[in-house]
Design a protein around this motif. Structure first.
Motif, PDB file in Angstrom:
ATOM      1  N   SER A 107       0.831  -1.214   0.000  1.00 27.41           N
ATOM      2  CA  SER A 107       0.000   0.000   0.000  1.00 27.41           C
ATOM      3  C   SER A 107       0.862   1.261   0.000  1.00 27.41           C
ATOM      4  CB  SER A 107      -0.920   0.014   1.233  1.00 27.41           C
ATOM      5  OG  SER A 107      -1.807  -1.080   1.194  1.00 27.41           O
ATOM      6  N   ILE A 108       1.946   1.240   0.783  1.00 30.63           N
ATOM      7  CA  ILE A 108       2.851   2.399   0.823  1.00 30.63           C
ATOM      8  C   ILE A 108       3.496   2.608  -0.550  1.00 30.63           C
ATOM      9  CG2 ILE A 108       5.015   3.292   1.799  1.00 30.63           C
ATOM     10  CD1 ILE A 108       4.221   1.802   4.432  1.00 30.63           C
ATOM     11  N   ALA A 109       3.944   1.500  -1.172  1.00 25.73           N
ATOM     12  CA  ALA A 109       4.559   1.584  -2.509  1.00 25.73           C
ATOM     13  C   ALA A 109       3.563   2.111  -3.540  1.00 25.73           C
ATOM     14  CB  ALA A 109       5.087   0.214  -2.933  1.00 25.73           C
ATOM     15  N   LEU A 110       2.308   1.662  -3.452  1.00 25.33           N
ATOM     16  CA  LEU A 110       1.269   2.124  -4.386  1.00 25.33           C
ATOM     17  C   LEU A 110       1.039   3.620  -4.243  1.00 25.33           C
ATOM     18  CD1 LEU A 110      -0.971   1.589  -6.473  1.00 25.33           C
ATOM     19  CD2 LEU A 110      -2.486   0.985  -4.572  1.00 25.33           C
ATOM     20  N   LEU A 111       1.004   4.103  -3.008  1.00 27.38           N
ATOM     21  CA  LEU A 111       0.789   5.531  -2.743  1.00 27.38           C
ATOM     22  C   LEU A 111       1.930   6.365  -3.322  1.00 27.38           C
ATOM     23  CD1 LEU A 111      -1.292   7.344  -1.272  1.00 27.38           C
ATOM     24  CD2 LEU A 111       0.145   7.193   0.761  1.00 27.38           C
ATOM     25  N   ILE A 112       3.169   5.911  -3.120  1.00 32.70           N
ATOM     26  CA  ILE A 112       4.340   6.638  -3.619  1.00 32.70           C
ATOM     27  C   ILE A 112       4.350   6.668  -5.148  1.00 32.70           C
ATOM     28  CG2 ILE A 112       6.872   6.606  -3.774  1.00 32.70           C
ATOM     29  CD1 ILE A 112       6.840   5.417  -0.890  1.00 32.70           C
ATOM     30  N   LEU A 113       4.107   5.510  -5.781  1.00 33.19           N
ATOM     31  CA  LEU A 113       4.136   5.440  -7.247  1.00 33.19           C
ATOM     32  C   LEU A 113       3.009   6.248  -7.880  1.00 33.19           C
ATOM     33  CD1 LEU A 113       5.058   1.691  -7.918  1.00 33.19           C
ATOM     34  CD2 LEU A 113       6.552   3.674  -8.057  1.00 33.19           C
ATOM     35  N   LEU A 126       1.386  11.263 -10.812  1.00 30.70           N
ATOM     36  CA  LEU A 126       0.696  12.565 -10.839  1.00 30.70           C
ATOM     37  C   LEU A 126       1.669  13.706 -11.115  1.00 30.70           C
ATOM     38  CD1 LEU A 126      -1.817  12.301  -7.845  1.00 30.70           C
ATOM     39  CD2 LEU A 126      -2.414  12.636 -10.247  1.00 30.70           C
ATOM     40  N   ILE A 127       2.888  13.567 -10.589  1.00 30.29           N
ATOM     41  CA  ILE A 127       3.876  14.648 -10.721  1.00 30.29           C
ATOM     42  C   ILE A 127       4.518  14.656 -12.106  1.00 30.29           C
ATOM     43  CG2 ILE A 127       6.091  15.535  -9.836  1.00 30.29           C
ATOM     44  CD1 ILE A 127       5.210  14.185  -7.099  1.00 30.29           C
ATOM     45  N   SER A 128       4.948  13.461 -12.571  1.00 30.99           N
ATOM     46  CA  SER A 128       5.687  13.423 -13.843  1.00 30.99           C
ATOM     47  C   SER A 128       5.494  12.098 -14.575  1.00 30.99           C
ATOM     48  CB  SER A 128       7.181  13.649 -13.592  1.00 30.99           C
ATOM     49  OG  SER A 128       7.914  13.461 -14.774  1.00 30.99           O
ATOM     50  N   LEU A 153       4.592   1.028 -12.065  1.00 33.22           N
ATOM     51  CA  LEU A 153       4.480   2.413 -12.519  1.00 33.22           C
ATOM     52  C   LEU A 153       3.968   2.467 -13.963  1.00 33.22           C
ATOM     53  CD1 LEU A 153       4.869   5.353 -11.745  1.00 33.22           C
ATOM     54  CD2 LEU A 153       7.261   5.196 -12.439  1.00 33.22           C
ATOM     55  N   GLY A 154       4.412   1.499 -14.786  1.00 30.71           N
ATOM     56  CA  GLY A 154       3.910   1.418 -16.156  1.00 30.71           C
ATOM     57  C   GLY A 154       2.409   1.188 -16.192  1.00 30.71           C
ATOM     58  N   GLY A 155       1.906   0.324 -15.288  1.00 30.86           N
ATOM     59  CA  GLY A 155       0.465   0.085 -15.186  1.00 30.86           C
ATOM     60  C   GLY A 155      -0.285   1.309 -14.697  1.00 30.86           C
ATOM     61  N   ILE A 156       0.317   2.017 -13.744  1.00 27.75           N
ATOM     62  CA  ILE A 156      -0.312   3.235 -13.194  1.00 27.75           C
ATOM     63  C   ILE A 156      -0.389   4.328 -14.263  1.00 27.75           C
ATOM     64  CG2 ILE A 156       0.065   5.127 -11.527  1.00 27.75           C
ATOM     65  CD1 ILE A 156       1.162   2.947  -9.596  1.00 27.75           C
ATOM     66  N   LEU A 157       0.568   4.347 -15.178  1.00 29.96           N
ATOM     67  CA  LEU A 157       0.541   5.321 -16.274  1.00 29.96           C
ATOM     68  C   LEU A 157      -0.352   4.859 -17.427  1.00 29.96           C
ATOM     69  CD1 LEU A 157       4.344   6.238 -16.452  1.00 29.96           C
ATOM     70  CD2 LEU A 157       2.514   7.693 -15.583  1.00 29.96           C
ATOM     71  N   GLY A 158      -0.329   3.544 -17.723  1.00 26.72           N
ATOM     72  CA  GLY A 158      -1.035   3.036 -18.888  1.00 26.72           C
ATOM     73  C   GLY A 158      -2.526   2.820 -18.688  1.00 26.72           C
ATOM     74  N   ALA A 159      -2.923   2.237 -17.547  1.00 34.79           N
ATOM     75  CA  ALA A 159      -4.341   1.916 -17.308  1.00 34.79           C
ATOM     76  C   ALA A 159      -5.253   3.151 -17.340  1.00 34.79           C
ATOM     77  CB  ALA A 159      -4.491   1.164 -15.982  1.00 34.79           C
ATOM     78  N   PRO A 160      -4.882   4.282 -16.697  1.00 36.41           N
ATOM     79  CA  PRO A 160      -5.759   5.456 -16.762  1.00 36.41           C
ATOM     80  C   PRO A 160      -5.969   5.967 -18.187  1.00 36.41           C
ATOM     81  CG  PRO A 160      -4.139   5.743 -15.024  1.00 36.41           C
ATOM     82  CD  PRO A 160      -3.731   4.538 -15.810  1.00 36.41           C
ATOM     83  N   ARG A 161      -4.968   5.783 -19.057  1.00 39.47           N
ATOM     84  CA  ARG A 161      -5.097   6.247 -20.439  1.00 39.47           C
ATOM     85  C   ARG A 161      -6.088   5.390 -21.217  1.00 39.47           C
ATOM     86  NH1 ARG A 161      -0.962   8.411 -18.312  1.00 39.47           N
ATOM     87  NH2 ARG A 161       0.033  10.267 -19.178  1.00 39.47           N
ATOM     88  N   ILE A 162      -6.171   4.095 -20.872  1.00 38.33           N
ATOM     89  CA  ILE A 162      -7.189   3.232 -21.498  1.00 38.33           C
ATOM     90  C   ILE A 162      -8.581   3.724 -21.086  1.00 38.33           C
ATOM     91  CG2 ILE A 162      -8.132   0.894 -21.632  1.00 38.33           C
ATOM     92  CD1 ILE A 162      -5.313  -0.180 -21.003  1.00 38.33           C
ATOM     93  N   LEU A 163      -8.758   3.968 -19.773  1.00 38.99           N
ATOM     94  CA  LEU A 163     -10.062   4.415 -19.266  1.00 38.99           C
ATOM     95  C   LEU A 163     -10.426   5.797 -19.813  1.00 38.99           C
ATOM     96  CD1 LEU A 163     -12.482   3.868 -17.418  1.00 38.99           C
ATOM     97  CD2 LEU A 163     -11.187   4.866 -15.523  1.00 38.99           C
TER      98      LEU A 163
END
Length: 381
Positions: free
Chosen positions: A131-137, A142-144, A281-291
């Motif tokens: 959970s901590i890792a998810l929050l940081i990533l 969001l930043i970059s 991080l790739g999933g966190i960047l890629g999945a929102p773009r699909i949605l």
């Protein structure tokens, strides 16, 4: 927007794909797969998984060269070539699979991280670290957006060095006889396959950032097929190496065995952490773009289509990805999460392949520049 579209086949497709392919399953479960399936069983699983990934990779690559490619990854490619209903149904399965795979990578990271530092490796310890890792990533996303692509070359070097370190390692676990087939007390083969399968799904990571590619029609086929081929080569060699150097009982019971036999174990740790965190991080960047792309087409609620800033960052879509990924992290068990992720990817890949087959057979307007025989899609399905 023109400034964003600057990545070629290697940086934009091959590298993010291979980082995900040679990730958590390779480090944390490959030994377990060999221990339970035996050498012949493992090779059969690797071949079967790659029949699916190769056929799907070829189908996606062909579809990608039919129409103009924009942001939204596989969803955009499918919906523009085959229609929004087909693209949307497959896009939702891929979106959920991608969001849940984030939790798969983070629980794999937590297993290694907690074990290395002597923290709690029980289910609650993994939930907290994940959970901590998810929050940081998510905060980094969001930043970059460019952070993932800037750091991936260092991570790729770390993974290569870690694999070399494993192969050069001395082992006190060498078996008297090589276990060719699964023995009594082994996990059933269908479960072993389900746990291995996400290892070959990483090629979609390259297409997820399709909006950031200089020439998507050229980069997607080259980067996708190259990453699948390299991944197949590495997994086959690793299966032989593990079978001949580590006994099956150790493989079944110790998920950190590759780290223990390595010539320099910190290299393996760096490889595990780099691969799992970059994949997440790739999933966190890629999945929102699909949605976001699906919301622009009004398949999903419009609120998820809203972006922020000059680059139209999908903040609302990212929030939903965070919630789904957090639910996965709270499961806390890698072997459970990985089987759920396999079901979503298998469903999505099956429909991608049959859609490609039907489209190339029945639609005269389907004219991709990257030609693939239609029967490959049928085999994949």
């Amino acid at each position: 927007m023109a400034e964003k579209k600057k990545f070629g086949a290697f940086a934009g497709v091959f590298t993010p794909s291979i980082l995900t392919i040679l990730g958590v399953i390779m480090y944390m479960r490959m030994g377990w797969v060999v221990g339970n399936a035996g050498l012949i069983g493992t090779i059969a699983i690797i071949f079967l998984a790659h029949v699916i990934s190769v056929s799907t990779g070829l189908s996606v690559s062909s579809i990608a060269t039919d129409k103009k490619v924009g942001a939204g990854g596989i969803y955009y490619i499918l919906s523009r070539s085959m229609g929004i209903p087909i693209g949307g149904s497959i896009g939702i399965a891929l979106y959920v699979g991608t969001a849940l795979s984030i939790s798969l990578y983070l629980i794999g990271f937590a297993e290694s991280f907690n074990g290395y530092f002597g923290f709690d490796t029980g289910i609650n310890g993994l939930r907290i670290s994940g959970s901590i890792a998810l929050l940081i990533l998510s905060s980094i996303a969001l930043i970059s957006t460019s952070v993932a692509l800037k750091t991936q070359f260092f991570i790729l070097i770390a993974i290569i060095l870690s694999i070399v370190s494993i192969f050069l390692g001395t082992s006190e676990y060498t078996p008297e006889t090589v276990n060719l087939l699964s023995d009594e007390g082994s996990v059933p083969m269908e479960i072993v396959f389900a746990i291995f399968f996400p290892a070959v799904t990483g090629f979609t990571a390259g297409t997820a950032m399709s909006g950031d590619l200089k020439d998507p029609k050229k980069s997607i086929p080259i980067g996708t097929i190259a990453s699948i081929a390299v991944g197949f080569f590495v997994y086959i060699i690793l299966a032989f190496f593990i079978s001949y150097h580590i006994d099956s009982e150790t493989l079944k019971n110790d998920n950190n065995i590759l780290m223990k036999i390595a010539l320099f174990s910190p290299l393996v740790v760096a490889g595990i952490w780099g691969a799992t965190l970059s994949s997440a991080l790739g999933g966190i960047l890629g999945a929102p773009r699909i949605l976001q792309a699906m919301s622009h087409d009004t398949i999903t609620p419009r609120i998820f289509g809203k972006g922020v800033g000059a680059n139209d960052e999908p903040v609302n879509a990212l929030l939903l990805v965070f919630i789904i990924a957090q639910m996965g992290v709270l499961i806390g068990e890698l072997d459970v999460i990985v089987r759920v992720v396999s079901m979503f990817y298998l469903a999505a890949y099956g429909f991608i392949n049959i859609s490609f087959y039907l489209e190339s057979w029945a639609n005269p307007d389907f004219q991709p520049t990257f030609k693939v025989k239609r029967w490959i899609g049928l085999i994949g399905f």
